[in-house]
Design an enzyme around this catalytic site. Structure first.
Site, mmCIF file in Angstrom:
data_model
loop_
_atom_site.group_PDB
_atom_site.id
_atom_site.type_symbol
_atom_site.label_atom_id
_atom_site.label_comp_id
_atom_site.label_asym_id
_atom_site.label_seq_id
_atom_site.Cartn_x
_atom_site.Cartn_y
_atom_site.Cartn_z
ATOM 1 N N GLY A 33 0.803 -1.227 0.000
ATOM 2 C CA GLY A 33 0.000 0.000 0.000
ATOM 3 C C GLY A 33 0.830 1.269 0.000
ATOM 4 O O GLY A 33 1.839 1.380 -0.705
ATOM 5 N N ASP A 35 2.738 2.424 2.300
ATOM 6 C CA ASP A 35 4.061 2.142 2.867
ATOM 7 C C ASP A 35 5.029 1.675 1.766
ATOM 8 O O ASP A 35 6.153 2.194 1.627
ATOM 9 C CB ASP A 35 3.872 1.048 3.925
ATOM 10 C CG ASP A 35 4.995 0.961 4.929
ATOM 11 O OD1 ASP A 35 5.892 1.820 4.897
ATOM 12 O OD2 ASP A 35 4.963 0.024 5.764
ATOM 13 N N THR A 124 -7.538 2.234 5.955
ATOM 14 C CA THR A 124 -8.664 1.880 5.062
ATOM 15 C C THR A 124 -8.263 0.944 3.917
ATOM 16 O O THR A 124 -9.078 0.666 3.042
ATOM 17 C CB THR A 124 -9.327 3.133 4.458
ATOM 18 O OG1 THR A 124 -8.365 3.798 3.612
ATOM 19 C CG2 THR A 124 -9.813 4.090 5.531
#
Ligand code: AR6
Length: 170
Positions: A33, A35, A124
Site C-alpha cells: 500500500g 508504505d 482503510t
C-alpha cells in the site's frame, strides 16, 4: 491559527508537502500500500532511518496510534511521518487509536515545524477500516486538533475514496 483542509485524488508519493504521512506497521520496515509506495519512490534513505529508529528508541517497534518522523529521502517533502493505524475490528471499537494516528502525526508535525501535511486514509486499505467511518474519524480529528499546521491535505487514492471524503466533509 486556522488549518485548511483539502482533499485531492492521487498518489501520495507524488505530493509536495512539508511532511507526508505513511500508513506504516509497527515494524517500521515497510509493507504494501502507501508504505510500499513511499519506500519505493522515497528510496533507501527512509528505510535506513527506520532501521536506525528500531536500533535506538523503538526496539519493539512503533505502537498502534503513535507516530514518528524520518527523512523523506527522494520524495518532494522534508519528512515522512510514520504512523501505525489499527486493524479494523467488527467486535471492538478501535476508533480512538485511529484518531490518535492523526492527532499524534500533527503533534510530530508541530514539533518539526511542518506547515503542510499530506495524509492518506489511514487503516482503510490492508487494515480493512470502512472508508466512510475512516473518513469521518480523520476529518473530525483534524478539525478539532490544536495544531500550527496550515494545510492538512487528504490524498485519496481513487475516485470512490475521494467521493466518500467529500461527502464526509459536508
Ligand atoms: N497514495 C495514496 N493512497 C494510497 C496509495 C498511494 N500511493 N496506495 C494505497 N493508498 P494501506 P493501511 C490508499 O493498505 O490500511 C501496509 O502493508 C489505499 O487505497 O496503504 O493503514 C503497511 O505496511 C487505502 O485507502 O494502509 C501496513 O502493514 C489507504 O491508502 C498496512 O499496509 C490506506 O491503505 C497498513 O494498512
Amino acid at each position: 491559527m486556522t488549518t485548511t483542509l483539502t482533499l485531492v485524488q492521487g498518489d501520495i508519493t507524488r505530493q509536495s508537502a512539508d511532511a507526508i504521512v505513511n500508513a506504516a506497521n509497527s515494524s517500521l520496515l515497510g509493507g504494501g500500500g502507501v508504505d510500499g509506495a513511499i519506500h519505493r519512490r522515497g528510496g533507501p534513505e527512509i528505510l535506513a532511518a527506520c532501521r536506525a529508529l528500531r536500533a535506538s528508541h523503538y526496539g519493539k517497534g512503533l505502537a498502534t496510534g503513535q507516530a514518528v518522523a524520518t527523512t523523506a529521502g527522494a520524495l518532494d517533502a522534508r519528512w515522512v511521518i510514520h504512523t501505525v493505524g489499527p486493524v479494523w475490528s467488527a467486535t471492538e471499537d478501535r476508533s480512538a487509536l485511529l484518531s490518535s494516528c492523526y492527532r499524534e502525526s500533527l503533534r510530530i508535525a508541530d514539533e518539526l515545524g511542518a506547515r503542510t501535511v499530506a495524509f492518506p486514509a489511514i487503516s482503510t486499505g490492508v487494515y480493512g477500516w470502512p472508508m466512510d467511518d475512516g473518513a469521518r474519524i480523520a476529518l473530525d480529528t483534524v478539525r478539532t486538533a490544536r495544531t500550527a499546521v496550515r494545510e492538512v491535505r487528504f490524498v485519496l487514492f481513487d475516485d470512490a475514496a475521494h467521493r466518500v471524503f467529500e461527502a464526509a466533509m459536508g
